[in-house]
Design an enzyme around this catalytic site. Structure first.
Site, PDB file in Angstrom:
ATOM      1  N   ALA A   1       0.811  -1.216   0.000  1.00 38.14           N
ATOM      2  CA  ALA A   1       0.000   0.000   0.000  1.00 38.14           C
ATOM      3  C   ALA A   1       0.844   1.266   0.000  1.00 38.14           C
ATOM      4  O   ALA A   1       0.337   2.357   0.183  1.00 38.14           O
ATOM      5  CB  ALA A   1      -0.927   0.003   1.216  1.00 38.14           C
TER       6      ALA A   1
ATOM      7  N   ARG B   1       8.428   9.290  -3.374  1.00 40.72           N
ATOM      8  CA  ARG B   1       9.818   9.604  -3.712  1.00 40.72           C
ATOM      9  C   ARG B   1      10.275   9.003  -5.027  1.00 40.72           C
ATOM     10  O   ARG B   1      11.346   9.334  -5.535  1.00 40.72           O
ATOM     11  CB  ARG B   1      10.740   9.180  -2.558  1.00 40.72           C
TER      12      ARG B   1
ATOM     13  N   GLN C   1      -6.380  -1.394   2.049  1.00 41.29           N
ATOM     14  CA  GLN C   1      -6.258  -0.598   3.273  1.00 41.29           C
ATOM     15  C   GLN C   1      -6.688   0.816   2.884  1.00 41.29           C
ATOM     16  O   GLN C   1      -5.982   1.491   2.136  1.00 41.29           O
ATOM     17  CB  GLN C   1      -4.800  -0.604   3.772  1.00 41.29           C
TER      18      GLN C   1
ATOM     19  N   ASN D   1      15.485  -3.576  12.331  1.00 38.29           N
ATOM     20  CA  ASN D   1      14.340  -4.357  11.866  1.00 38.29           C
ATOM     21  C   ASN D   1      14.203  -4.199  10.357  1.00 38.29           C
ATOM     22  O   ASN D   1      14.073  -3.092   9.844  1.00 38.29           O
ATOM     23  CB  ASN D   1      13.077  -3.837  12.567  1.00 38.29           C
TER      24      ASN D   1
HETATM   25  C1  UD1 Z   1       9.177  -0.138   8.971  1.00 38.47           C
HETATM   26  C2  UD1 Z   1       9.316  -0.750  10.362  1.00 38.47           C
HETATM   27  C3  UD1 Z   1      10.729  -0.468  10.867  1.00 38.47           C
HETATM   28  C4  UD1 Z   1      11.739  -1.045   9.902  1.00 38.47           C
HETATM   29  C5  UD1 Z   1      11.498  -0.514   8.509  1.00 38.47           C
HETATM   30  C6  UD1 Z   1      12.373  -1.229   7.502  1.00 38.47           C
HETATM   31  C7  UD1 Z   1       7.122  -0.598  11.421  1.00 38.47           C
HETATM   32  C8  UD1 Z   1       6.278   0.123  12.384  1.00 38.47           C
HETATM   33  N1  UD1 Z   1       8.332  -0.127  11.230  1.00 38.47           N
HETATM   34  O1  UD1 Z   1       9.337   1.258   9.129  1.00 38.47           O
HETATM   35  O2  UD1 Z   1      10.899  -1.044  12.141  1.00 38.47           O
HETATM   36  O3  UD1 Z   1      13.050  -0.750  10.328  1.00 38.47           O
HETATM   37  O4  UD1 Z   1      10.131  -0.716   8.092  1.00 38.47           O
HETATM   38  O5  UD1 Z   1      12.285  -0.596   6.279  1.00 38.47           O
HETATM   39  O6  UD1 Z   1       6.686  -1.600  10.882  1.00 38.47           O
HETATM   40  N2  UD1 Z   1       2.529   0.134   4.864  1.00 38.47           N
HETATM   41  C9  UD1 Z   1       1.211  -0.027   4.539  1.00 38.47           C
HETATM   42  N3  UD1 Z   1       0.273   0.650   5.226  1.00 38.47           N
HETATM   43  C10 UD1 Z   1       0.577   1.487   6.249  1.00 38.47           C
HETATM   44  C11 UD1 Z   1       1.938   1.686   6.553  1.00 38.47           C
HETATM   45  C12 UD1 Z   1       2.876   0.988   5.854  1.00 38.47           C
HETATM   46  O7  UD1 Z   1       0.888  -0.798   3.638  1.00 38.47           O
HETATM   47  O8  UD1 Z   1      -0.344   2.070   6.837  1.00 38.47           O
HETATM   48  C13 UD1 Z   1       3.547  -0.610   4.131  1.00 38.47           C
HETATM   49  C14 UD1 Z   1       4.389   0.309   3.246  1.00 38.47           C
HETATM   50  O9  UD1 Z   1       3.880   0.342   1.950  1.00 38.47           O
HETATM   51  C15 UD1 Z   1       5.749  -0.341   3.269  1.00 38.47           C
HETATM   52  C16 UD1 Z   1       5.789  -1.049   4.607  1.00 38.47           C
HETATM   53  O10 UD1 Z   1       4.451  -1.174   5.046  1.00 38.47           O
HETATM   54  O11 UD1 Z   1       5.860  -1.321   2.263  1.00 38.47           O
HETATM   55  C17 UD1 Z   1       6.626  -0.295   5.623  1.00 38.47           C
HETATM   56  O12 UD1 Z   1       6.043   0.934   5.869  1.00 38.47           O
HETATM   57  P1  UD1 Z   1       6.885   2.243   6.136  1.00 38.47           P
HETATM   58  O13 UD1 Z   1       5.971   3.346   6.435  1.00 38.47           O
HETATM   59  O14 UD1 Z   1       7.875   2.438   5.039  1.00 38.47           O
HETATM   60  O15 UD1 Z   1       7.627   1.803   7.470  1.00 38.47           O
HETATM   61  P2  UD1 Z   1       8.979   2.356   8.010  1.00 38.47           P
HETATM   62  O16 UD1 Z   1       8.741   3.629   8.705  1.00 38.47           O
HETATM   63  O17 UD1 Z   1      10.003   2.326   6.952  1.00 38.47           O
END
Ligand code: UD1
Ligand code: CA
Length: 452
Positions: free
Chosen positions: A14, A19, A79, A174
């Site tokens: 999602a 970027r 979502q 992580n």
């Molecule tokens: C997340 C992890 C972090 C890790 C990092 C690695 C969490 C809370 N944090 O952070 O510990 O070090 O990835 O890259 O999990 N996504 C959704 N819906 C949402 C939010 C996110 O589908 O509401 C998906 C995004 O598309 C992405 C992934 O989940 O593929 C990670 O989301 P992102 O917001 O990039 O998390 P980070 O802050 O990078």
């Protein structure tokens, strides 16, 4: 991993991907000619998942279609609001409610994860953990969640933004991917709150929820290269570079020689046989198979092409989709081939276009031969028989057939079928004027020279 354990994979796709600065959703950007999403779905299938759920953002029919194409059995969930990774996983609640032993959570923008690593996460569940997080040690941990480990168990995952100074010193980060026990996944996820800096429901908080319930959480470590996330095109290129190195190494381990591996570019599905030689600066687009003992000389570009045993290609050749070279066939420099069957041992050595054609075994196609396959509206076929000889600089105007063993004189424009074993000549007749050149020179020499 116990083969009897069942597995559901949930792929989060999602991401907004702003970027990337692209009209295309981030997870559909490609590595080795295949979308990042399809790479992840491929790893999931290889890791033995029986069911797959893909969580997409609202109005993303394109992502849904790509997921369905790569994994026809996948269920798609939307979502609607982006409230965090745990919230995203819960979008697939209907799938989670089914009784799977293992639940794998993956990010579609982390495309290089291998099925071996996914299996290691599942192994940790088989060994009694209810949660296994994937860790790695990046050069710069800034921005990542940190894995807080004590006595061999995972105590918490702290997001960078929520971490204390001391926690920020931890180098173990992580990767985002996680395996959860199917029995506990739903209750763990539903217990997660959003009391943090970003007011998001963090998947990572499942660790502390599990600990509070006296359940065991652990971590598994992967190489940083394998879990690199892609957020922009610079990272996309970096991930592609890692992928290319994997493909190069695999092909060499399987018996192909690459003289300058760093200059050969593969697609996700490129297959090279044993004793294949690939010289420098060769590009394989999707759908290429090169069988045992074939040689691809330098600076050749292949796409959707089959090169059978012992055939040689290039240097500077272009094989387009549907090019199928028979055993021992030779395609030389500045030759383009599209939708054409080239028989065993046939030679097309220089400067030729062969499109929508079939060429019989051992035929010889002279330099500069062109199959004229297109009239601006339709494509037509050229058939060249076994052992035929096409003289240089001939145009074969399709539809047309050249019979087995026939000859076509150089410079011919062939518009009618040529019977087997005959000679066709279709060019202006030669005119000779004896002594003309000598008379011309004498005449010119006798005239006064013009000043420029
Ligand atoms: C997340 C992890 C972090 C890790 C990092 C690695 C969490 C809370 N944090 O952070 O510990 O070090 O990835 O890259 O999990 N996504 C959704 N819906 C949402 C939010 C996110 O589908 O509401 C998906 C995004 O598309 C992405 C992934 O989940 O593929 C990670 O989301 P992102 O917001 O990039 O998390 P980070 O802050 O990078
Ligand atoms: Ca991220």
């Amino acid at each position: 991993m116990s083969p009897t354990r069942t597995c559901l994979a949930i792929v989060l796709a999602a991401g907004e991907g702003t970027r990337m600065k692209s009209a295309r959703p981030k997870v559909l950007h490609e590595i080795g000619g295949q979308s990042m999403l399809a790479h992840v779905l491929g790893a999931v299938a290889k890791a033995g998942a029986q069911a797959t759920a893909v969580v997409i953002g609202p109005d993303r029919a394109d992502v849904a279609a790509a997921a369905q194409k790569a994994a026809p059995q996948a269920q798609i969930f939307t979502q609607t609001e982006r409230l965090g990774t745990a919230h995203a996983v819960l979008a697939a609640k209907a799938a989670l409610a089914q009784p799977y032993d293992d639940v794998l959570v993956l990010f579609a923008d982390t495309p290089l994860v291998t099925s071996e690593t996914l299996s290691r996460l599942r192994d940790a569940l088989a060994d009694g953990a209810v949660l296994a997080a994937l860790g790695f040690e990046p050069d710069d941990p800034t921005g990542y969640g940190r894995l807080l480990v004590a006595n061999g168990e995972l105590v918490a995952i702290r997001e960078h933004k929520d971490a204390s100074e001391a926690e920020r010193q931890v180098g173990l980060c992580n990767a985002g991917l996680m395996a959860l026990s199917g029995k506990h996944a739903l209750s763990l996820l539903e217990a997660i709150g959003n009391n943090n800096v970003q007011k998001e429901f963090y998947l990572t908080d499942a660790v502390e929820v599990a600990r509070k319930a006296k359940l065991k959480a652990v971590h598994v470590v992967a190489a940083a290269q394998e879990v690199m996330g892609v957020n922009d095109r610079v990272q996309l290129a970096a991930a592609d570079a890692v992928f290319q190195n994997r493909m190069r190494e695999n092909s060499m381990r399987e018996g192909a020689t690459l003289t300058a591996p760093e200059t050969v570019f593969f697609s996700h599905d490129t297959k090279l046989g044993r004793d294949v030689l690939v010289e420098p600066n060769v590009v394989f687009g999707p759908g290429c198979v090169v069988e045992d003992g074939a040689i691809i000389h330098a600076f050749s570009h292949l796409e959707g092409a089959t090169v059978r045993g012992g055939a040689t290609v290039g240097p500077f050749a272009r094989l387009r989709p549907g090019a199928d070279l028979g055993k021992g066939a030779k395609v030389g420099n500045f030759v383009e081939i599209k939708s054409a069957l080239v028989g065993a041992g046939a030679k097309i050595s220089h400067l030729t276009y062969i499109g929508d054609a079939s060429i019989g075994a051992e035929a010889n196609i002279g330099a500069g031969t062109i199959t004229c396959n297109y009239d601006g509206y339709n494509k037509f076929k050229t058939e060249i028989g076994a052992g035929a000889f096409i003289g240089s600089n001939s145009s074969l105007v399709a539809p047309v057939k050249i019979g087995d063993g026939a000859y076509v004189g150089s410079g011919s424009v062939i518009t009618k079928d040529v019977p087997a074993d005959s000679l066709a000549l279709a060019r202006g007749g030669q005119v000779e004027k004896a002594g003309w050149a000598a008379r011309f020179r004498a005449d010119m020499a006798s005239r006064p020279k013009k000043r420029p």
